[in-house]
Write an enzyme that holds these catalytic residues in place. Structure first.
Site, short mmCIF file in Angstrom:
data_model
loop_
_atom_site.label_atom_id
_atom_site.label_comp_id
_atom_site.label_asym_id
_atom_site.label_seq_id
_atom_site.Cartn_x
_atom_site.Cartn_y
_atom_site.Cartn_z
N GLN A 182 0.82 -1.22 0.00
CA GLN A 182 0.00 0.00 0.00
C GLN A 182 0.85 1.26 0.00
OE1 GLN A 182 -3.37 0.19 -0.20
NE2 GLN A 182 -4.00 -1.89 0.26
N HIS A 204 -1.73 -4.97 -8.82
CA HIS A 204 -3.14 -4.57 -8.95
C HIS A 204 -3.58 -3.48 -7.99
CE1 HIS A 204 -5.26 -6.65 -5.52
NE2 HIS A 204 -4.16 -7.39 -5.53
N CYS A 329 -9.78 -8.76 1.92
CA CYS A 329 -9.00 -9.98 1.77
C CYS A 329 -9.47 -11.09 2.71
CB CYS A 329 -7.53 -9.70 2.02
SG CYS A 329 -6.86 -8.57 0.80
C1 LIG Z 1 -3.50 -6.29 -1.20
C2 LIG Z 1 -2.46 -6.47 -0.18
C3 LIG Z 1 -1.71 -7.65 -0.11
C4 LIG Z 1 -1.98 -8.84 -1.00
O1 LIG Z 1 -1.64 -8.56 -2.33
P1 LIG Z 1 -2.06 -9.56 -3.50
O2 LIG Z 1 -1.27 -9.11 -4.68
O3 LIG Z 1 -3.54 -9.37 -3.68
O4 LIG Z 1 -1.71 -10.94 -3.08
C5 LIG Z 1 -0.72 -7.72 0.85
N1 LIG Z 1 -0.47 -6.71 1.67
C6 LIG Z 1 -1.16 -5.56 1.64
C7 LIG Z 1 -0.83 -4.46 2.59
C8 LIG Z 1 -2.18 -5.40 0.72
O5 LIG Z 1 -2.88 -4.27 0.69
#
Ligand SMILES: *Cc1c(COP(=O)(O)O)cnc(C)c1O
Length: 394
Positions: A182, A204, A329
């Site tokens: 993030q 993504h 998630c």
């Molecule tokens: C979205 C996210 C993940 C997981 O990422 P993916 O590519 O969807 O596996 C891990 N850590 C944080 C802080 C996230 O926001």
């Protein structure tokens, strides 16, 4: 003012793919279908596209291209950093330090390690969600082999002091991993200044395609062993076997290339949308509270608790706004609330908490519309509730 509904306000869960990213991916989904490892023209074409993408990604974080390992996303990068490292270094010690406010990808992979003989210290954050460097330092033991902390929080947007913690670990010769998923695209991330030994991120969340991510492995820092989790054709320095996903990698590269040029623009866009909505909500509503840190934060995130309003009701009443009750998630309530619980929110407060995630493609008109809708609906829910209470007391 014409607004297209529904409005997407969940950019901490995922982002719309940038049309410029789609454009560069298309040829690799159609006529340029070669295997990265093949020794002929089709293979060479794929190979050079992947290596250009690796350069774009490296440039964004100021690393060398050979420090970037492609994975299927941040979840896999984090699992590789945790489990791959633990497996390869268990003779050196079995203690790992992390926190209670990690993304599930970190938290759950560490829980797995705790079931197979490792001991994990999950540090508690302060009420803004920050982990204090002194807490990391005071929990280091002789058998501590790894410190892993989230950079910017996916739920509340709080940014940790990664530079201090990372450089402390480097001095102590302890491997430090950060989940920067993030942070990338929301603040400047320079690995030569921050010095993490490993860093995970994903495409993504920065307007690239899903299913592709990276693990940065610092080659100018401490030397260490890492075991792969996936075995096969020895791709990615034998750390991540499997045929490379060329179109996704090309898209990820383009997303990073765009950010190298437009990060400041994105940040000021997030700031203005964030400031508008926060001011509007606070000036029109009583008993509304911002969670997380006011200053140490990413600006594409707003996490708010509105007293006497069930967020489930709020979401049902405004189906044209796509926002979140918690981490997208996880499915179970208990897991979803781990981060907010660690901040000290009560169950009742958690049920009244929602998350807005602003994105590159949100317009100020959308945010004005959304802010008005939120205020109207919250006032409406509250007035119905007080009517009910009055009826009962009469
Ligand atoms: C979205 C996210 C993940 C997981 O990422 P993916 O590519 O969807 O596996 C891990 N850590 C944080 C802080 C996230 O926001």
């Amino acid at each position: 003012m014409s607004i297209k509904l529904p409005i997407y306000l969940d950019n901490n869960a995922t982002t719309q793919i940038d049309p410029r990213v789609v454009d560069v991916m298309m040829p690799y989904l159609t006529e340029k279908y070669g295997n990265y490892s093949s020794k002929h023209k089709f293979g060479y074409e794929a190979h050079s596209a992947v290596e250009l993408a690796r350069e774009h990604i490296a440039k964004l974080i100021n690393s060398n291209p050979d420090e970037i390992i492609f994975t299927s996303g941040a979840t896999e990068s984090i699992n590789l950093a945790h489990i791959g490292f633990a497996v390869a270094n268990q003779n050196k010690g079995k203690h790992i330090i992390s926190s209670l406010v990690e993304h599930s990808a970190s938290y759950e992979s560490l829980l797995f390690l705790s079931k197979v003989g490792f001991e994990i210290t999950f540090l508690k954050p302060d009420e803004t969600g920050r982990i204090h460097p002194e807490d990391v330092i005071s929990n280091i033991r002789k058998d501590t082999i790894l410190v892993s902390l989230i950079f910017a929080n996916n739920e509340i947007g709080t940014v940790n002091d990664i530079k201090t913690i990372s450089n402390f670990c480097l001095n102590e010769k302890i491997i430090f991993h950060t989940d920067a998923t993030q942070a990338i695209g929301k603040i400047k991330v320079d690995v030569r200044e921050l010095n993490p030994t490993m860093m995970s991120f994903t495409s993504h969340k920065i307007y690239g395609p899903k299913g592709i991510g990276a693990l940065f492995i610092n080659k100018k820092s401490l030397k260490f062993n890492l075991s792969p989790l996936i075995f096969g054709g020895s791709q990615e320095n034998s750390l991540r076997s499997g045929t490379l996903n060329v179109p996704a990698i090309v898209g990820f590269g383009k997303a990073c290339n765009i950010l190298s040029n437009e990060l400041d623009e994105d940040i000021s866009h997030y700031k203005s949308l964030n400031e508008f909505m926060l001011k509007y909500l606070i000036s029109h509503l009583d008993e509304i509270k911002l969670n997380g840190s006011k200053t140490h934060r990413i600006f594409n995130n707003l996490n708010l608790t509105v007293k006497d309003v069930l967020v489930q009701d709020l979401m049902r009443k405004i189906p044209d706004l796509a926002f979140s009750t918690g981490s997208a998630c996880s499915s179970e309530n208990l897991k979803k609330n781990r981060i907010l619980k660690a901040l000290g929110l009560t169950d009742e407060e958690i049920d009244s908490t929602f998350r807005i995630g602003f994105g590159r493609f949100n317009t100020i008109d959308e945010i004005k519309y959304a802010s008005e809708k939120l205020v109207q609906t919250i006032l409406n829910i509250r007035s119905k509730k007080s009517e009910k209470i009055n009826k009962i007391t009469v």
